[in-house]
Structure formats: C-alpha cells, structure tokens
Design a protein around this motif. Structure first.
Motif, PDB file in Angstrom:
ATOM      1  N   PHE A   7       0.835  -1.204   0.000  1.00  0.00           N
ATOM      2  CA  PHE A   7       0.000   0.000   0.000  1.00  0.00           C
ATOM      3  C   PHE A   7       0.874   1.261   0.000  1.00  0.00           C
ATOM      4  N   ASP A   8       1.841   1.301   0.917  1.00  0.00           N
ATOM      5  CA  ASP A   8       2.763   2.453   0.971  1.00  0.00           C
ATOM      6  C   ASP A   8       3.495   2.614  -0.363  1.00  0.00           C
ATOM      7  N   ILE A  11       1.471   4.139  -3.221  1.00  0.00           N
ATOM      8  CA  ILE A  11       1.265   5.590  -3.156  1.00  0.00           C
ATOM      9  C   ILE A  11       2.503   6.327  -3.669  1.00  0.00           C
ATOM     10  N   ILE A 148       2.880   7.639  11.883  1.00  0.00           N
ATOM     11  CA  ILE A 148       1.434   7.879  11.747  1.00  0.00           C
ATOM     12  C   ILE A 148       1.192   9.284  11.181  1.00  0.00           C
ATOM     13  N   ARG A 150       3.311  10.936   9.371  1.00  0.00           N
ATOM     14  CA  ARG A 150       3.754  10.916   7.967  1.00  0.00           C
ATOM     15  C   ARG A 150       2.632  10.395   7.070  1.00  0.00           C
ATOM     16  N   GLN A 151       2.030   9.291   7.464  1.00  0.00           N
ATOM     17  CA  GLN A 151       0.998   8.699   6.622  1.00  0.00           C
ATOM     18  C   GLN A 151      -0.213   9.632   6.512  1.00  0.00           C
ATOM     19  N   TRP A 152      -0.652  10.128   7.648  1.00  0.00           N
ATOM     20  CA  TRP A 152      -1.822  11.013   7.658  1.00  0.00           C
ATOM     21  C   TRP A 152      -1.583  12.262   6.789  1.00  0.00           C
ATOM     22  N   SER A 153      -0.390  12.826   6.876  1.00  0.00           N
ATOM     23  CA  SER A 153      -0.138  14.097   6.179  1.00  0.00           C
ATOM     24  C   SER A 153       0.202  13.912   4.705  1.00  0.00           C
ATOM     25  N   THR A 154       0.508  12.670   4.300  1.00  0.00           N
ATOM     26  CA  THR A 154       0.929  12.448   2.913  1.00  0.00           C
ATOM     27  C   THR A 154      -0.262  12.598   1.960  1.00  0.00           C
ATOM     28  N   GLN A 279     -11.361   9.674  12.477  1.00  0.00           N
ATOM     29  CA  GLN A 279      -9.926   9.874  12.646  1.00  0.00           C
ATOM     30  C   GLN A 279      -9.420   9.303  13.965  1.00  0.00           C
ATOM     31  N   LEU A 281      -7.883   7.137  16.438  1.00  0.00           N
ATOM     32  CA  LEU A 281      -6.937   6.037  16.235  1.00  0.00           C
ATOM     33  C   LEU A 281      -7.291   4.861  17.136  1.00  0.00           C
ATOM     34  N   GLN A 285      -4.587  -0.151  14.882  1.00  0.00           N
ATOM     35  CA  GLN A 285      -3.882   0.618  13.839  1.00  0.00           C
ATOM     36  C   GLN A 285      -2.464   0.942  14.281  1.00  0.00           C
ATOM     37  N   ILE A 289       1.165  -0.456  12.618  1.00  0.00           N
ATOM     38  CA  ILE A 289       2.246   0.396  12.119  1.00  0.00           C
ATOM     39  C   ILE A 289       3.528   0.125  12.905  1.00  0.00           C
ATOM     40  N   ARG A 292       5.564  -2.809  11.771  1.00  0.00           N
ATOM     41  CA  ARG A 292       6.322  -2.701  10.520  1.00  0.00           C
ATOM     42  C   ARG A 292       7.688  -2.051  10.712  1.00  0.00           C
TER      43      ARG A 292
ATOM     44  N   PHE B 151      -4.459   8.735  -7.986  1.00  0.00           N
ATOM     45  CA  PHE B 151      -4.090   7.754  -6.955  1.00  0.00           C
ATOM     46  C   PHE B 151      -5.256   6.792  -6.776  1.00  0.00           C
ATOM     47  N   SER B 153      -5.378   4.824  -4.150  1.00  0.00           N
ATOM     48  CA  SER B 153      -5.579   4.625  -2.714  1.00  0.00           C
ATOM     49  C   SER B 153      -4.960   5.800  -1.962  1.00  0.00           C
ATOM     50  N   TYR B 155      -4.087   7.400   2.327  1.00  0.00           N
ATOM     51  CA  TYR B 155      -3.913   7.055   3.732  1.00  0.00           C
ATOM     52  C   TYR B 155      -5.070   7.491   4.627  1.00  0.00           C
ATOM     53  N   GLN B 156      -5.554   8.703   4.379  1.00  0.00           N
ATOM     54  CA  GLN B 156      -6.386   9.321   5.415  1.00  0.00           C
ATOM     55  C   GLN B 156      -7.853   9.394   5.016  1.00  0.00           C
ATOM     56  N   HIS B 157      -8.699   9.419   6.028  1.00  0.00           N
ATOM     57  CA  HIS B 157     -10.107   9.691   5.801  1.00  0.00           C
ATOM     58  C   HIS B 157     -10.230  11.105   5.261  1.00  0.00           C
ATOM     59  N   LEU B 170      -6.500   5.009   7.708  1.00  0.00           N
ATOM     60  CA  LEU B 170      -5.062   5.234   7.765  1.00  0.00           C
ATOM     61  C   LEU B 170      -4.349   3.897   7.582  1.00  0.00           C
ATOM     62  N   ALA B 171      -3.505   3.835   6.558  1.00  0.00           N
ATOM     63  CA  ALA B 171      -2.678   2.648   6.317  1.00  0.00           C
ATOM     64  C   ALA B 171      -3.468   1.346   6.296  1.00  0.00           C
ATOM     65  N   ALA B 172      -4.569   1.351   5.589  1.00  0.00           N
ATOM     66  CA  ALA B 172      -5.370   0.105   5.506  1.00  0.00           C
ATOM     67  C   ALA B 172      -4.591  -0.969   4.772  1.00  0.00           C
TER      68      ALA B 172
END
Lengths: 561, 172
Positions: A7-8, A11, A148, A150-154, A279, A281, A285, A289, A292, B151, B153, B155-157, B170-172
């Motif tokens: 998934f990462d 993106i 977390i 990083r992922q949210w803000s990406t 949102q 958490l 979740q 993370i 990993r 894209f 997919s 990450y965020q809602h 997030l990161a599903a």
C-alpha cells in the motif's frame, strides 16, 4: 526502520507517475510555470541559482544502508558527486536536471523513499529526536507516532494549499532534542499518571522573520485523538491564516494576532466536533504500524567494555572523540555514535558519494544496517556495541570522519546560503569555513565547551540562527553582505530545567558586521565568555543568561570601533 | 464557457448545468429558474427567492473562500447546489469549506468547484467532497477526467467518504 507495505509503495509509485506526467506537461509548455511551481515544490524541487535543487525526505531521520547507497548512486549519476544534509532531516541535491528528476524519484521509490511535501505550502517532513528509540531519557518512543503523522499528512487533500509551509516536530524524551517549540506544531509524547500515552501540544512556534517560541495549547492529548487534534489545528489555520502577505502567513502570526487563548478556543471547538469521528486512532492501527518497524536485536553485554575502557585510557584522541561523539544508550553495553559532518574544508552537512558508500559499509559492519540523520546536519549510528567503539573510531578516522566536535563550536549548523540558494542575502558556507579555521584547535574547542553556533544566509532562518547560542544572520545592506549576530538563543531547555526549560530566541547584540569581521567578532564573544565564566561547566549560553548581553556587546563593539 | 464535469464525464459543455448566477439583476432570473446566489443574498432573501423560482426551480449558494459555511448549516435542505469559489488554485480555503459542509454539516447535495479549477487539483478537490467541477477554460476535459484516478488509494479519511464510500482508513 519502517518497512513499506504494498500500500505504501503504491502511493509513492503513483506519486512518481503523477509528477512525471506533470513535468512532461511543463516541459512541453502545456503546464505554465506558475501552475507547475507548487507542484514541483511539493515534490521537493526548487529552482536555484545554478540548477534546480531536489530535497529528498528522510522521514523522522531514519535511513537504512540500502537507502544511503542510493543517495550515493544519485549523487554520482545525477549530481556532482555529493549531497547535503539539511537542518530538517532531509537530503538535498544541488545540481539535478529538471527532466531527469522523475527518474531520480523513481530510483528513490525502489528503496522506499520519496520527496513528497519536502517543500511548498503544505505539511512538511515530520522531524524528531535523532536518538528516538535508543535514548536513556526517553519516556515514549516517538517513531511510531511520527510515522502515523507521515501517513496522515501524505497527500492530505484538505491541506495541500495552506497559507504557508507547515512543520511538525515530535519528541518523547526528558530533553527535547527535536526543538519542538520552534515548530508550527511541537509535540511531546509523554505518559500520564495511569501510564497512558498522550501528547503535550504546542502551536505557533517558528523561526524566520518573526521568531516565536510556541504556545502550549494542550497539556495532555490522549493518543487516540492525535489525528483529529492535528486536523483541528490545521483546519483553523487553513481557513483563518493570512494569505495577503507571505511574511505574515505562518501559523505563528495567526496565534499571535488572534491571541493564544482565542486560537486555542477555535481549535478546541473544532476538535470537540470531530474528536470521536473516523480519525480516532485504534490500538490495532497503532500496533500494525509499530509492527512494521524493524527492531534491533541486542546481545546481553556488561555496561562497560573492559577493552574499550583500557584503550580510552591510553589514547587521548579516542577519549576525546568518545567524550563528544559517543552517547549513552538505553541498552547496557551499547552506545550511539555521532559522525560529524562539520569538517574543515567541507560545507556543514555536505558529504561525498564515496563517503556515503563508506558510511553505509561501516553502518552494516557496526550497526544493524541503520543510520539516523540529525537536525544538526550530522549522522548517528544508533546501536554500536561498546567493545566495537575503538575499531569504529579508527575506521571513521581513516575516512577523516572522526571529528570530535559534537556540541562544540566546530559543529556549526549552516544553510547552503548565497552560494546556492536564490533566497539568500549572503553566503553561509565561507563564514562557517572562516569560523572553523579560527577555532581549528580542538583543545581550544574543548576549553570553550558546549556551544551551538548557527548560521543562516537570510531571514528564512534555515540555519536556525535564532536558537544558536551564537547566531549569525546574513543581511543585505546596499547590495553588500553583512552579518547580524545574536547570542543567548537555545533550541530547547536543559532537562533539569535550570534554564527555565524552554527554547529561547537569541538577542541581537547590535549593528551588523562585514563578512571579514565575523570570525573576529565570534572570537571576541568567546574571549568575553571565558573571562566571565565562573566554573568550567558554566556554558556560554549560561553566562549570557546570567550577565545579559551587555558585557559581550561592550567588548565586541569596543574592539570593532 | 468552462466545461462542467463530474468523475464520470461531462455534465454540461456550457459549464452551468442550467444554473443562472444572480449578480444583482433580479430581472435576469425568470421564475422556475435554478439560481445561484451569493451568501449574503441567500441569507437575507431566501424566502423571496424560493417563491420566485417556485417548485420547478432551485436555489444554490456560491461561497467565497472567506465565507463561513456554518452560516448556511441550517439551510442545507433548501439548497440543490453549493458552489465554492477558488479565486486562485493556490488558495486552499475551499478544501476546508467543502470538508466542513460534508463532514460537519452533513450536506449531501451537489458541491461544485468554480473558478481556478485545474486538472492537477481535481483529485484533491474530489477527495475533499466536491462532486462537480467547472473547469477553467483552457483545461482539457479528457485530462481532467483522468485526474480522478491519479491515486488509487490514500492514507487518510477525507470528506469524499460521504459521497463515494470508498475511503480507506489510515494505512489500511
């Protein structure tokens, strides 16, 4: 080290494809320069004096040796055989060609790296403590929270066109090594009385034209609400931050002009409405993370290694390096080691392709294949067995990379300055070089003791001059380069709270100086300090706090006039 | 005229889908029309306008970036369209306006991006809850339609989950 999932990876790959298409449309003329500008910035690409500059993210400063070798490859293949570590845990290339940048990004993606949001008016790379996860004074490991964020803000759709850039830093130790209070949002991860993790949230800190220490707007935010709280702050800022004047567009101005109390109320109102939304958490979740991240495997070792202790007693040179560049580790028998990139004849933070490869080699040999990049523009080997320290030192020495100046005046933080940067009013690198030469004697540096000297080539303050014990700022006076000096700044408080426990903005000592005078002025400041200090461990910044700036000012301007 | 698209194709090559913009001349808006009103006009005279356009017509509101969507939160059931203006594509306030309308106030109707609406921001706008896009004149419809798939997919809602129900955690 966080390992990408499919998934990462998808993106990052799709981002490369998107930017390749955008770059092609720009080159063909279909996409105008004004429209391409925020796009290239959000992919790390600046237009500089000589060529574009590409800034690659090193999320929260963690990097593995495969990635370091990729940095070396890119430096050789696309640049002039070197790269530069910035003050925000990024690596920069000064000479790439625009049409090849998508290829560079594609190569980076093969080792789980990217340049997403390393520039532009968006949420930038989240930075943290270079000793995260290994520091003995750590309360909460900030790495999983940084990932977390990083992922949210990406590619967050709501916050890609903020009034201005937005920087988040997080620390989880007694001593704040991430300078969180001079960030747009500064988070301190902590535990409450029941052991629950949460965050102290500060907002509106920053350097630049208007340096401000951030305001704590939440003493303890339970971790479940991290994302919704960050979104509340960002939403208030996105809607109400000034867009009429880029110099007043940072969140610190909104916090200051609206008052911290009003700003906090807006954020809390926003948060109340969203805090239990999607949102929120979950432990699952966070655990997923956290799982990993690769975990270092430690052997059971005695606290001290007898061989190293003996060697240290026989080699003053090693002992000196050990004193400055070797740091305590939370695991018995291990140490963290700083590799200083502040070397005579090299711009601060610069490293050659060959050195990158050599460092990767050493990291594979002496650590578990991981390195950290610090906001002071150095590297850290985080998990070195104490018994290996003499061998590592000797290998680093052979590379000319065992400079024992961490925390000393030689460890100068400097932006690339007028030699490369279009924004700069003045050069930084030659000023750093002149000071380096002046304080070349290590005995002298050790005698002076702990001292942060930071240089910025312009008011954007990439060299963090405001929070240097001595700060040097390049200014433009009638098309000439001049330098304004501040003293008494600090990036964070001392852990014991003796200095009030907070970041401090340095005070300007008076009219600025010509470039040729700077090294003399620094020397005079140091001499003044040495004559005033009452104990060997009273640092420069402690003396400034005790005496104020006047004695320094008098001495410096008496000498100049 | 700008072309109006949604994620499935062109809605109206004339860019309006039959909506008339009220710019101060009430005579230009016939009974039974679909009329797009500035926020202040809607707040003061929505009753009058409702009578004027009647059951056959419809009301919409056009929000500028600084307009607070809270001011129409109680009137959303009267609205068939909310247009959010992007005076420049770099002005990101409209993304928060859209998010608030969808997430906070529960607006389910058409949310249209108007103004400096470009191919490279369509993906972000769509994720923020916009459903129709009045493209700037020079934009290629074909490329704009491709942008919805920049894209696969994320990450965020974001607010699009109220529209398409395909957002991933997030990161599903």
């Amino acid at each position: 080290m966080y390992q990408y999932t499919a998934f990462d990876q998808s993106i990052v790959d799709q981002r490369v494809a998107q930017f390749r298409d955008q770059t092609e449309r720009f080159i063909s003329g279909e996409l105008g320069g004004e429209e391409f500008k925020p796009i290239r910035l959000q992919n790390g690409l600046y237009v500089q004096k000589h060529a574009p500059m590409l800034r690659v993210a090193i999320p929260y400063g963690l990097v593995n040796t495969k990635q370091v070798r990729m940095f070396a490859h890119i430096a050789r293949e696309y640049d002039h055989n070197y790269a530069h570590f910035s003050t925000r845990q990024n690596i920069q290339y000064n000479w790439p060609e625009l049409h090849r940048v998508p290829d560079i990004l594609a190569e980076l993606a093969t080792v789980q790296m990217h340049a997403i949001q390393t520039s532009g008016n968006c949420i930038r790379n989240t930075t943290t403590d270079q000793f995260a996860g290994v520091a003995p004074d750590e309360v909460v490991n900030p790495l999983v929270w940084a990932e977390i964020i990083r992922q949210w803000s990406t590619i967050h759709p709501e916050f890609a066109f903020l009034p201005r850039k937005f920087k988040i830093a997080i620390s989880g130790s007694a001593q704040d090594r991430a300078a969180t209070l001079v960030h747009d949002i500064g988070l301190i991860a902590m535990k409450d009385a029941s052991g629950q993790i949460g965050f102290r949230v500060a907002a509106g800190g920053g350097l630049g034209r208007t340096p401000i220490v951030g305001t704590v707007i939440r003493d303890f935010l339970p971790w479940q609400h991290l994302i919704s709280y960050l979104e509340a702050i960002l939403r208030v800022y996105n809607r109400l931050g000034r867009r009429d004047n880029k110099y007043k567009a940072r969140i610190k101005i909104l916090v200051k002009e609206s008052t911290p109390a009003q700003f906090t109320e807006w954020v809390e109102t926003e948060f109340e409405a969203t805090k239990n939304g999607p949102q929120l958490l979950t432990q699952a979740q966070v655990d997923a993370i956290a799982a990993r991240f690769t975990q270092a495997a430690y052997r059971e070792l005695p606290a001290d290694d007898a061989g190293t202790v003996t060697f240290s007693a026989s080699s003053g040179e090693f002992a000196r390096w050990q004193r400055r560049n070797v740091h305590a580790h939370r695991v018995s028998g291990y140490a963290s080691v700083s590799v200083s990139l502040k070397r005579l004849g090299m711009p601060p933070g610069d490293i050659t392709a060959d050195e990158l490869d050599a460092i990767a080699e050493l990291a594979d040999q002496y650590t578990q294949g991981e390195l950290r990049v610090t906001h002071e523009q150095n590297l850290v080997f985080a998990d070195v067995e104490k018994g290996e320290l003499p061998a590592l030192w000797s290998d680093l020495k052979a590379l000319g990379m065992a400079v024992p100046n961490i925390g000393l005046i030689g460890n100068i933080i400097a932006c690339p300055g007028g030699d490369f940067c279009d924004l700069a009013n003045a050069v930084s690198i030659p000023v750093a070089a002149a000071i380096h030469e002046r304080f070349e004697s290590l005995d002298y540096q050790f005698d002076i003791g702990e001292l942060d000297l930071n240089i910025s080539g312009c008011i954007n303050a990439c060299g963090h001059h405001h929070v240097g014990h001595i700060g040097i700022l390049g200014v433009d006076k009638h098309d000439e380069e001049w330098y304004q000096i501040t003293i008494g700044g600090a990036q964070s408080g001392m852990p014991n709270g003796t200095d009030g426990g907070t970041a401090k903005i340095g005070k300007i000592i008076g009219p600025s100086f010509a470039r040729a005078q700077v090294a003399d002025v620094v020397e005079n400041l140091i001499q003044t300090y040495l004559s005033l200090r009452e104990r060997d461990d009273e640092r420069f910044v402690d003396v400034v706090a005790r005496t104020g700036i006047d004695p320094f000012k008098e001495r410096v301007y008496a000498e100049v006039n | 005229m700008p072309k109006l698209i949604n994620r499935y194709g062109v809605v109206d090559v004339n860019g309006t889908d039959g909506w008339l913009e009220y710019t101060g001349d009430a005579g230009a808006i016939p009974a039974g029309a679909k009329v797009l009103l500035p926020l202040t006009e809607f707040r003061e005279f929505s009753g009058t306008w409702q009578k004027h356009v009647g059951a056959k017509g419809a009301l919409g509101v056009r929000l500028t970036p600084s307009d607070d969507p809270a001011l129409i939160a109680n009137d959303l059931d009267k609205l068939a369209l909310i247009a959010v203006e992007f005076p420049a594509f770099t002005d990101g306030r409209g993304y928060s306006t859209a998010t608030l309308l969808r997430e906070r106030y529960g607006y389910k109707g058409e949310l249209r991006a108007v103004g400096d609406v470009l191919r490279d921001q369509i993906f972000l706008m769509s994720r923020s809850g916009f459903t129709t896009f009045a493209l700037r004149n020079d934009q290629s419809v074909e490329k704009a339609l491709a942008a919805f798939n920049d894209f696969s997919s994320y990450y965020q809602h974001a607010a699009d989950r109220f529209v398409y129900q395909h957002a991933l955690p997030l990161a599903a």
